[in-house]
Design a protein around this motif. Structure first.
Motif, PDB file in Angstrom:
ATOM      1  N   PRO A 102      38.681 118.603 -60.287  1.00 14.46           N
ATOM      2  CA  PRO A 102      38.924 117.153 -60.369  1.00 14.46           C
ATOM      3  C   PRO A 102      39.200 116.500 -59.019  1.00 14.46           C
ATOM      4  N   ARG A 103      39.867 117.220 -58.127  1.00 17.76           N
ATOM      5  CA  ARG A 103      40.143 116.683 -56.795  1.00 17.76           C
ATOM      6  C   ARG A 103      38.834 116.471 -56.031  1.00 17.76           C
ATOM      7  N   ILE A 104      37.930 117.447 -56.127  1.00 15.35           N
ATOM      8  CA  ILE A 104      36.637 117.332 -55.442  1.00 15.35           C
ATOM      9  C   ILE A 104      35.829 116.184 -56.035  1.00 15.35           C
ATOM     10  N   GLU A 105      35.833 116.075 -57.365  1.00 15.46           N
ATOM     11  CA  GLU A 105      35.121 114.982 -58.037  1.00 15.46           C
ATOM     12  C   GLU A 105      35.648 113.623 -57.572  1.00 15.46           C
ATOM     13  N   SER A 106      36.969 113.507 -57.465  1.00 14.66           N
ATOM     14  CA  SER A 106      37.587 112.253 -57.042  1.00 14.66           C
ATOM     15  C   SER A 106      37.168 111.874 -55.615  1.00 14.66           C
ATOM     16  N   LEU A 107      37.155 112.862 -54.724  1.00 11.45           N
ATOM     17  CA  LEU A 107      36.735 112.610 -53.346  1.00 11.45           C
ATOM     18  C   LEU A 107      35.277 112.155 -53.285  1.00 11.45           C
ATOM     19  N   LEU A 108      34.418 112.811 -54.053  1.00  9.68           N
ATOM     20  CA  LEU A 108      33.000 112.445 -54.059  1.00  9.68           C
ATOM     21  C   LEU A 108      32.788 111.059 -54.658  1.00  9.68           C
ATOM     22  N   ALA A 109      33.544 110.754 -55.709  1.00  6.89           N
ATOM     23  CA  ALA A 109      33.417 109.430 -56.323  1.00  6.89           C
ATOM     24  C   ALA A 109      33.845 108.334 -55.354  1.00  6.89           C
ATOM     25  N   GLU A 110      34.948 108.588 -54.626  1.00  4.23           N
ATOM     26  CA  GLU A 110      35.414 107.612 -53.645  1.00  4.23           C
ATOM     27  C   GLU A 110      34.408 107.456 -52.507  1.00  4.23           C
TER      28      GLU A 110
ATOM     29  N   LEU B 203      35.675 111.721 -46.432  1.00  2.14           N
ATOM     30  CA  LEU B 203      35.863 112.046 -47.847  1.00  2.14           C
ATOM     31  C   LEU B 203      34.835 113.080 -48.306  1.00  2.14           C
ATOM     32  N   ALA B 204      33.588 112.863 -47.915  1.00  2.00           N
ATOM     33  CA  ALA B 204      32.532 113.815 -48.274  1.00  2.00           C
ATOM     34  C   ALA B 204      32.759 115.166 -47.616  1.00  2.00           C
ATOM     35  N   GLU B 205      33.218 115.126 -46.360  1.00  2.00           N
ATOM     36  CA  GLU B 205      33.473 116.375 -45.637  1.00  2.00           C
ATOM     37  C   GLU B 205      34.604 117.155 -46.294  1.00  2.00           C
ATOM     38  N   GLN B 206      35.665 116.453 -46.694  1.00  2.96           N
ATOM     39  CA  GLN B 206      36.782 117.142 -47.343  1.00  2.96           C
ATOM     40  C   GLN B 206      36.354 117.715 -48.687  1.00  2.96           C
ATOM     41  N   ALA B 207      35.548 116.968 -49.445  1.00  2.00           N
ATOM     42  CA  ALA B 207      35.045 117.474 -50.734  1.00  2.00           C
ATOM     43  C   ALA B 207      34.215 118.735 -50.522  1.00  2.00           C
ATOM     44  N   TYR B 208      33.346 118.697 -49.504  1.00  2.00           N
ATOM     45  CA  TYR B 208      32.493 119.854 -49.206  1.00  2.00           C
ATOM     46  C   TYR B 208      33.330 121.068 -48.819  1.00  2.00           C
TER      47      TYR B 208
END
Length: 284
Positions: free
Chosen positions: A151-159, A175-180
């Motif tokens: 869910p944390r990764i999904e939230s970052l990608l959505a933002e 944000l994308a880098e942190q999700a990756y």
């Protein structure tokens, strides 16, 4: 039977049989195409002129990008085994991008960010592919860590996506880098278990060393990114991990890859502790 209805029923029954067969043939063709692409990328990583340039350059950043390309290929093969063709295709593309970046670094060429957001879209696609792999591995291993991290990764990608949709490329990048990085760190942490040990067979200690070097780099980048959002700056864990990594690289340079692997694993554990202290939970 009605002379018109009878043939119609036969036609519909034949169509019902043929449609699944056609879908199966189409899926098999797509799978074969992706398998060829993954095999081709792996060949490029290991024995192309670009790979030789990277090896000859001796640049740590170029070698790290080649290690990332290898990791993407491993994940692509794992996705193929699980039937996840979309993730496999995206990861094969990711591997290609890493190899191109490695070759540019080996030639001492600057790799500039694409201001139109093309590189950002690639990063977000890679993060989504890794997120799918994270979920798949979590299901295979019945690991609660995946359910906690996803869910944390999904939230970052959505933002990040909301910024992209509004034409704001710059704020979307971190944000994308942190999700990756979160997704990749989660995947590599969970892939180390006995269920997926088949994915972690190395041809040599040197090959395993490069894998651990890439894993360490992923965690170091994630901690550095997390610390940018914290008021207290540099973490002691990051400093200790860097010292351990320097020792590991010195051991590897003298051919002591087994000891270098041990030091890198210890360095990565320091990074994991630092990442968690910075407020990001990751498995490991």
């Amino acid at each position: 039977m009605n002379p018109i209805l009878g043939p119609l029923i036969v036609f519909l029954a034949s169509a019902a049989i043929c449609t699944p067969l056609f879908a199966q043939e189409e899926a098999a063709s797509r799978r074969a195409s992706i398998e060829r692409r993954v095999a081709s990328v792996q060949t490029l990583i290991e024995s192309s002129s670009a790979a030789r340039e990277v090896e000859k350059s001796g640049r740590s950043d170029a070698l790290t990008r080649r290690s990332q390309a290898r990791e993407s290929v491993r994940l692509a093969r794992e996705a193929l085994e699980s039937g996840d063709l979309t993730s496999a295709s995206s990861l094969a593309e990711d591997a290609t991008k890493h190899l191109i970046a490695a070759a540019r670094l080996a030639r001492d060429e600057a790799v500039h960010a694409d201001e139109t957001g093309g590189d950002l879209r690639v990063r977000m696609d890679s993060a989504r592919a890794l997120l799918a792999a994270l979920r798949r591995i979590g299901t295979e291993k019945a690991a609660p860590d995946a359910a906690q991290l996803a869910p944390r990764i999904e939230s970052l990608l959505a933002e990040a996506q909301s910024h992209v949709d509004a034409g704001r490329i710059a704020p979307a990048r971190p944000l994308a880098e942190q999700a990756y990085l979160l997704a990749k760190a989660g995947v590599t942490a969970m892939r180390g278990g006995d269920t997926l040990v088949r994915s972690l067979k190395f041809t040599s200690k040197e090959d395993e060393y490069h894998y651990e070097l890439d894993r360490n780099e992923t965690h170091a980048m994630l901690l550095t990114l997390a610390l940018k959002q914290q008021p207290f700056g540099l973490s002691e864990g990051l400093e200790r991990s860097r010292a351990l990594r320097r020792d590991a690289e010195a051991k590897a340079a003298r051919g002591g890859h087994a000891e270098a692997i041990r030091l890198l694993e210890e360095s990565t554990r320091e990074l994991v502790r630092g990442i968690r202290a910075a407020g990001l939970y990751i498995p490991g």
